[in-house]
Enzyme design. Structure first.
Site, PDB file in Angstrom:
ATOM      1  N   CYS A   1      -0.825   0.167   8.355  1.00 54.85           N
ATOM      2  CA  CYS A   1      -1.580   0.611   7.264  1.00 54.85           C
ATOM      3  C   CYS A   1      -1.130   1.179   6.069  1.00 54.85           C
ATOM      4  O   CYS A   1      -1.770   0.545   4.972  1.00 54.85           O
ATOM      5  CB  CYS A   1      -2.814   1.514   7.880  1.00 54.85           C
ATOM      6  SG  CYS A   1      -4.450   1.717   7.142  1.00 54.85           S
ATOM      7  N   CYS A   2      -0.297   1.862   6.054  1.00 49.92           N
ATOM      8  CA  CYS A   2       0.303   2.656   4.851  1.00 49.92           C
ATOM      9  C   CYS A   2       0.797   1.536   4.168  1.00 49.92           C
ATOM     10  O   CYS A   2       0.962   1.246   3.010  1.00 49.92           O
ATOM     11  CB  CYS A   2       0.883   3.773   4.992  1.00 49.92           C
ATOM     12  SG  CYS A   2       0.021   5.508   5.316  1.00 49.92           S
TER      13      CYS A   2
ATOM     14  N   CYS B   1      -6.348   9.382   1.789  1.00 49.34           N
ATOM     15  CA  CYS B   1      -7.479   8.377   2.290  1.00 49.34           C
ATOM     16  C   CYS B   1      -8.351   9.485   3.331  1.00 49.34           C
ATOM     17  O   CYS B   1      -7.683  10.206   3.966  1.00 49.34           O
ATOM     18  CB  CYS B   1      -6.788   7.247   3.079  1.00 49.34           C
ATOM     19  SG  CYS B   1      -5.950   6.239   2.207  1.00 49.34           S
TER      20      CYS B   1
ATOM     21  N   CYS C   1      -7.465   9.899   6.984  1.00 43.02           N
ATOM     22  CA  CYS C   1      -6.283  10.462   7.424  1.00 43.02           C
ATOM     23  C   CYS C   1      -5.863  11.885   6.518  1.00 43.02           C
ATOM     24  O   CYS C   1      -4.956  12.424   6.411  1.00 43.02           O
ATOM     25  CB  CYS C   1      -4.998   9.660   7.028  1.00 43.02           C
ATOM     26  SG  CYS C   1      -5.112   8.023   7.900  1.00 43.02           S
TER      27      CYS C   1
ATOM     28  N   CYS D   1       3.766   8.653   3.380  1.00 38.64           N
ATOM     29  CA  CYS D   1       2.980   7.578   3.604  1.00 38.64           C
ATOM     30  C   CYS D   1       4.020   6.314   3.361  1.00 38.64           C
ATOM     31  O   CYS D   1       3.638   5.102   3.409  1.00 38.64           O
ATOM     32  CB  CYS D   1       1.887   7.248   2.688  1.00 38.64           C
ATOM     33  SG  CYS D   1       2.165   7.775   1.017  1.00 38.64           S
TER      34      CYS D   1
HETATM   35 FE1  SF4 Z   1      -4.185   3.793   5.957  1.00 37.39          FE
HETATM   36 FE2  SF4 Z   1      -4.174   6.390   6.433  1.00 37.39          FE
HETATM   37 FE3  SF4 Z   1      -2.081   5.392   5.022  1.00 37.39          FE
HETATM   38 FE4  SF4 Z   1      -4.538   5.342   3.998  1.00 37.39          FE
HETATM   39  S1  SF4 Z   1      -3.267   7.304   4.557  1.00 37.39           S
HETATM   40  S2  SF4 Z   1      -3.294   3.855   4.146  1.00 37.39           S
HETATM   41  S3  SF4 Z   1      -6.127   5.076   5.680  1.00 37.39           S
HETATM   42  S4  SF4 Z   1      -2.866   5.142   7.377  1.00 37.39           S
END
Ligand code: SF4
Length: 218
Positions: A109-110, A192, A195, A214
């Site tokens: 996701c990151c 985000c 998280c 991240c």
């Molecule tokens: Fe995805 Fe969480 Fe990374 Fe944002 S902080 S990009 S929601 S895993």
């Protein structure tokens, strides 16, 4: 860009480090804005040095409403426009949110929402500026004020590397700068929505997991 020599700026103030970066790299200098308290300080300092300085943010599409409000407030205060590099293309957005990837694969996701977008942002500049501070955690303890960023192939400037959290707040209060109101609700670090929880320094990021970065800075 190939690595050239660069001075040791460790004894320089944050303003002097920024001034050096502007003089050497602008307009091929890009300033990252997270809309956390450090970004408020850097934007204020930068606008005093070079009002045409270029700024960007990584809009993952999952930021807090307060973060978007802070973004607008800073643009309004300084009469600037901050470039946005968005997390995911619209047709994929609904599917990705439905998959709630951050719940089962935060790395992917990151990588998609942040790291790939940062690569886009830095594709055609020679240096970038961040608000990283050594106090924020062990992964950041060795941060230099200016160094060659091997990962992205350009210079990285961290004017606040030796600032404490108190230094940041003192500057914000002294200059009456807009800042993210989530800080007043116990969020020391803000990313985000899915998280981020309240917590000191970076303790509130990815709570319950070993993840501390991240992929943008380490
Ligand atoms: Fe995805 Fe969480 Fe990374 Fe944002 S902080 S990009 S929601 S895993």
């Amino acid at each position: 860009m190939t690595v050239t020599t660069y001075p040791d700026l460790e004894r320089q103030s944050a303003e002097d480090v920024l001034a050096y970066a502007v003089e050497r790299f602008h307009p091929r200098l890009y300033v990252a804005c997270s809309f956390q308290k450090e970004a408020s300080v850097i934007i204020d300092m930068l606008m005093r040095i070079e009002p045409q300085a270029r700024l960007f943010t990584l809009d993952t599409g999952l930021l807090f409403p307060e973060t978007y409000e802070t973004w607008r407030a800073l643009e309004e205060r300084y009469g600037i426009e901050i470039d946005a590099y968005s997390g995911i293309t619209p047709p994929d957005e609904a599917a990705t949110i439905a998959s709630r990837r951050w719940e089962h694969d935060q790395g992917a996701c990151c990588a998609e929402r942040k790291v790939a977008r940062l690569k886009d942002a830095l594709a055609d500049v020679d240096a970038w500026v961040t608000g990283v501070r050594r106090d924020q955690g062990p992964t950041r303890a060795g941060t230099a004020k200016l160094h060659w960023d091997d990962r992205h192939g350009l210079f990285k400037v961290n004017p606040l590397a030796d600032w404490s959290e108190r230094d940041v707040w003192s500057y914000i209060v002294r200059h009456d700068i807009p800042y993210n109101p989530l800080h007043d609700r116990g969020y020391a670090s803000i990313g985000c929505m899915p998280c981020t929880s309240p917590g000191t320094e970076r303790d509130g990021r990815w709570p319950g997991s070993d993840r501390t970065e991240c992929g943008l800075h380490g």
